[in-house]
Design a protein around this motif. Structure first.
Motif, PDB file in Angstrom:
ATOM      1  N   SER A   2      -1.673   0.066  85.202  1.00 25.36           N
ATOM      2  CA  SER A   2      -1.496  -0.119  86.640  1.00 25.36           C
ATOM      3  C   SER A   2      -0.244  -0.935  86.934  1.00 25.36           C
ATOM      4  O   SER A   2       0.225  -1.702  86.092  1.00 25.36           O
ATOM      5  CB  SER A   2      -2.712  -0.831  87.251  1.00 25.36           C
ATOM      6  N   LEU A   3       0.257  -0.747  88.145  1.00 22.42           N
ATOM      7  CA  LEU A   3       1.325  -1.589  88.689  1.00 22.42           C
ATOM      8  C   LEU A   3       0.921  -1.993  90.091  1.00 22.42           C
ATOM      9  O   LEU A   3       0.653  -1.140  90.945  1.00 22.42           O
ATOM     10  CB  LEU A   3       2.659  -0.843  88.737  1.00 22.42           C
ATOM     11  N   THR A   4       0.863  -3.301  90.326  1.00 19.56           N
ATOM     12  CA  THR A   4       0.602  -3.834  91.659  1.00 19.56           C
ATOM     13  C   THR A   4       1.863  -4.544  92.135  1.00 19.56           C
ATOM     14  O   THR A   4       2.340  -5.468  91.486  1.00 19.56           O
ATOM     15  CB  THR A   4      -0.569  -4.834  91.642  1.00 19.56           C
ATOM     16  N   THR A   5       2.414  -4.083  93.239  1.00 27.01           N
ATOM     17  CA  THR A   5       3.632  -4.698  93.763  1.00 27.01           C
ATOM     18  C   THR A   5       3.306  -5.542  94.997  1.00 27.01           C
ATOM     19  O   THR A   5       2.455  -5.176  95.813  1.00 27.01           O
ATOM     20  CB  THR A   5       4.702  -3.655  94.119  1.00 27.01           C
TER      21      THR A   5
ATOM     22  N   CYS B  92       5.920 -10.068  86.727  1.00 28.12           N
ATOM     23  CA  CYS B  92       7.345  -9.711  86.782  1.00 28.12           C
ATOM     24  C   CYS B  92       7.967 -10.350  88.033  1.00 28.12           C
ATOM     25  O   CYS B  92       7.603 -10.003  89.158  1.00 28.12           O
ATOM     26  CB  CYS B  92       7.506  -8.192  86.844  1.00 28.12           C
ATOM     27  N   HIS B  93       8.896 -11.270  87.825  1.00 31.12           N
ATOM     28  CA  HIS B  93       9.464 -12.023  88.950  1.00 31.12           C
ATOM     29  C   HIS B  93      10.544 -11.244  89.702  1.00 31.12           C
ATOM     30  O   HIS B  93      11.064 -10.226  89.235  1.00 31.12           O
ATOM     31  CB  HIS B  93      10.009 -13.371  88.469  1.00 31.12           C
ATOM     32  N   GLY B  94      10.902 -11.776  90.861  1.00 32.05           N
ATOM     33  CA  GLY B  94      11.876 -11.123  91.720  1.00 32.05           C
ATOM     34  C   GLY B  94      13.304 -11.609  91.511  1.00 32.05           C
ATOM     35  O   GLY B  94      13.628 -12.255  90.515  1.00 32.05           O
ATOM     36  N   LEU B  95      14.153 -11.276  92.471  1.00 31.31           N
ATOM     37  CA  LEU B  95      15.562 -11.655  92.444  1.00 31.31           C
ATOM     38  C   LEU B  95      15.697 -13.177  92.353  1.00 31.31           C
ATOM     39  O   LEU B  95      14.994 -13.911  93.042  1.00 31.31           O
ATOM     40  CB  LEU B  95      16.239 -11.153  93.722  1.00 31.31           C
ATOM     41  N   PHE B  96      16.605 -13.636  91.485  1.00 35.98           N
ATOM     42  CA  PHE B  96      16.836 -15.060  91.243  1.00 35.98           C
ATOM     43  C   PHE B  96      15.610 -15.773  90.653  1.00 35.98           C
ATOM     44  O   PHE B  96      15.514 -16.995  90.695  1.00 35.98           O
ATOM     45  CB  PHE B  96      17.276 -15.789  92.520  1.00 35.98           C
TER      46      PHE B  96
ATOM     47  N   ILE C 116       2.095  -6.729  87.382  1.00 37.62           N
ATOM     48  CA  ILE C 116       2.141  -7.246  88.756  1.00 37.62           C
ATOM     49  C   ILE C 116       3.567  -7.697  89.019  1.00 37.62           C
ATOM     50  O   ILE C 116       4.098  -8.549  88.301  1.00 37.62           O
ATOM     51  CB  ILE C 116       1.170  -8.424  88.961  1.00 37.62           C
ATOM     52  N   GLY C 117       4.190  -7.122  90.034  1.00 37.45           N
ATOM     53  CA  GLY C 117       5.586  -7.442  90.326  1.00 37.45           C
ATOM     54  C   GLY C 117       5.763  -7.990  91.728  1.00 37.45           C
ATOM     55  O   GLY C 117       5.263  -7.404  92.697  1.00 37.45           O
ATOM     56  N   HIS C 118       6.467  -9.109  91.834  1.00 34.89           N
ATOM     57  CA  HIS C 118       6.803  -9.668  93.138  1.00 34.89           C
ATOM     58  C   HIS C 118       8.236  -9.296  93.483  1.00 34.89           C
ATOM     59  O   HIS C 118       9.136  -9.416  92.654  1.00 34.89           O
ATOM     60  CB  HIS C 118       6.674 -11.192  93.133  1.00 34.89           C
ATOM     61  N   SER C 119       8.444  -8.810  94.706  1.00 37.93           N
ATOM     62  CA  SER C 119       9.783  -8.516  95.201  1.00 37.93           C
ATOM     63  C   SER C 119      10.497  -7.507  94.284  1.00 37.93           C
ATOM     64  O   SER C 119       9.942  -6.467  93.945  1.00 37.93           O
ATOM     65  CB  SER C 119      10.582  -9.811  95.361  1.00 37.93           C
ATOM     66  N   MET C 120      11.706  -7.832  93.845  1.00 41.42           N
ATOM     67  CA  MET C 120      12.465  -6.921  92.990  1.00 41.42           C
ATOM     68  C   MET C 120      11.756  -6.637  91.673  1.00 41.42           C
ATOM     69  O   MET C 120      11.991  -5.602  91.042  1.00 41.42           O
ATOM     70  CB  MET C 120      13.861  -7.497  92.730  1.00 41.42           C
ATOM     71  N   GLY C 121      10.864  -7.550  91.257  1.00 47.15           N
ATOM     72  CA  GLY C 121      10.107  -7.329  90.028  1.00 47.15           C
ATOM     73  C   GLY C 121       9.296  -6.052  90.066  1.00 47.15           C
ATOM     74  O   GLY C 121       9.038  -5.435  89.021  1.00 47.15           O
ATOM     75  N   GLY C 122       8.890  -5.626  91.259  1.00 52.97           N
ATOM     76  CA  GLY C 122       8.167  -4.365  91.384  1.00 52.97           C
ATOM     77  C   GLY C 122       9.055  -3.163  91.103  1.00 52.97           C
ATOM     78  O   GLY C 122       8.608  -2.158  90.539  1.00 52.97           O
ATOM     79  N   LEU C 123      10.330  -3.255  91.503  1.00 53.71           N
ATOM     80  CA  LEU C 123      11.279  -2.170  91.213  1.00 53.71           C
ATOM     81  C   LEU C 123      11.581  -2.117  89.720  1.00 53.71           C
ATOM     82  O   LEU C 123      11.678  -1.027  89.135  1.00 53.71           O
ATOM     83  CB  LEU C 123      12.569  -2.377  92.014  1.00 53.71           C
TER      84      LEU C 123
END
Length: 345
Positions: free
Chosen positions: A184-187, A81-85, A157-164
């Motif tokens: 699971s969720l890994t941020t 899951c990617h982040g902002l932009f 697995i979420g990077h940056s905003m992707g974790g939210l």
């Protein structure tokens, strides 16, 4: 997107990638070597395997500098899951109407997806609106997972905003209308408590000017809902209280900390966050990144380094002069999946 064999057709919104014939254990291939020299940094024994002590380490220095020969493979598919932009892949210079091929293809998860699939991991790479609200991004995320992995058990697995986005998805969407099971969720570098840089930015913009600024961004094709939701007050007073953790989901997190050089793109933002919150990756503080079982802080790593966006010229220069590098994004995400496997996930 989900990775399929070469004959598959790429979906416009998400790609599902499945392991190839030589997927497990992880092996370096000439194709990956041509794509990114960092993928050739395989640990051949000169660097000790720190895996046995990772449970107690809270600060990583060079543990992810090299790719080990062996990583365990998690039981369930991994959803990125990617982040902002963010994006999945971006085709620069392509003109579809004229059948003009792209001048370059840029991947958000740079070299990471290929490495994971080679290690026998099924990977779904998602793509959501770049700067929409957390709820809007999470709805798109839910739609893509429901379409590509219906009824499956998954690791997020979420990077940056992707974790939210992923936290909202777990607590407020899939919990009410389950289409799959999240184990699971890994941020990674996620601003769970907001970013003081977002606070600083809004403090500098006079409120009467916001509508005009938002209108300009909309004209450029950008959504604007994300920006206010990354402020510390919104996260602490609204988002976190309304997005409780799900008891059946394992939550893990990583943060990062570095000191920018004179020419770093994060020099200004790092200083703002450092003054208010302390150690940070240029946008997100270590304290804000902590959620669930905190796995540790990666030292010397920026908000973009952590998704393998380290400048290749600088990377190879450091190798040539023997000054590093001390972090390899590919090794880091292989480590995350190895950790999930050891957790039985």
């Amino acid at each position: 997107m989900i990775r399929r064999p070469p004959s598959s057709i790429r979906a416009p919104s998400a790609r599902l990638l499945t392991p190839g014939l030589h997927a497990h254990p992880f092996t370096h291939t000439p194709l990956l070597h041509l794509q990114d020299s960092r993928l050739s940094d395989v640990d051949e024994g000169s660097h000790p395997d720190k895996g046995a002590s990772e449970q107690t380490i809270k600060s990583y220095t060079d543990e992810f500098a090299y790719i080990r020969e062996k990583y365990d493979t998690p039981r369930y598919p991994v959803v990125l899951c990617h982040g902002l932009f963010g994006f999945d892949t971006m085709h620069i210079g392509a003109i579809e109407a004229l059948h003009v091929p792209p001048l370059a293809v840029v991947a958000y998860w740079r070299g990471i997806v290929d490495a994971l699939t080679q290690n026998g991991i099924e990977v779904l790479v998602t793509r959501v609106p770049r700067s929409a609200t957390i709820a809007e991004r999470a709805e798109m995320l839910h739609s893509q997972i429901s379409e590509k992995l219906p009824g499956r058990v998954i690791n997020l697995i979420g990077h940056s905003m992707g974790g939210l986005d992923a936290r909202y998805l777990i607590s407020n969407i899939n919990a009410k209308d389950p289409k799959y099971e999240v184990k699971s969720l890994t941020t990674v570098g996620t601003p769970h408590r907001g970013s003081s840089f977002a606070d600083w930015t809004f403090a500098k913009i006079p409120p009467p000017r916001l509508p005009g600024l938002y209108s300009l961004l909309n004209t450029l094709g950008l959504e604007t809902g994300a920006f206010e939701q990354l402020q510390t007050r919104y996260l602490s007073e609204k988002f976190n209280p309304s997005t409780p953790d799900c008891a059946s989901v394992n939550y893990f997190s990583y943060g990062a900390n570095f000191t920018p050089g004179w020419f770093s793109a994060f020099r200004g933002t790092w200083g703002i966050v450092n003054e208010i919150e302390g150690p940070n990756d240029g946008l997100v503080s270590v304290e804000s990144a902590k959620w669930g079982k905190y796995q540790g802080t990666i030292d010397g790593c920026s908000h973009l380094d952590i998704i393998n966006w380290t400048n290749r010229i600088r990377y190879n220069w450091m190798k040539m002069w023997g000054t590093g590098p001390k972090f390899n994004g590919v090794a880091f995400y292989l480590h995350i999946c190895d950790m999930l496997a050891k957790e039985g996930l």
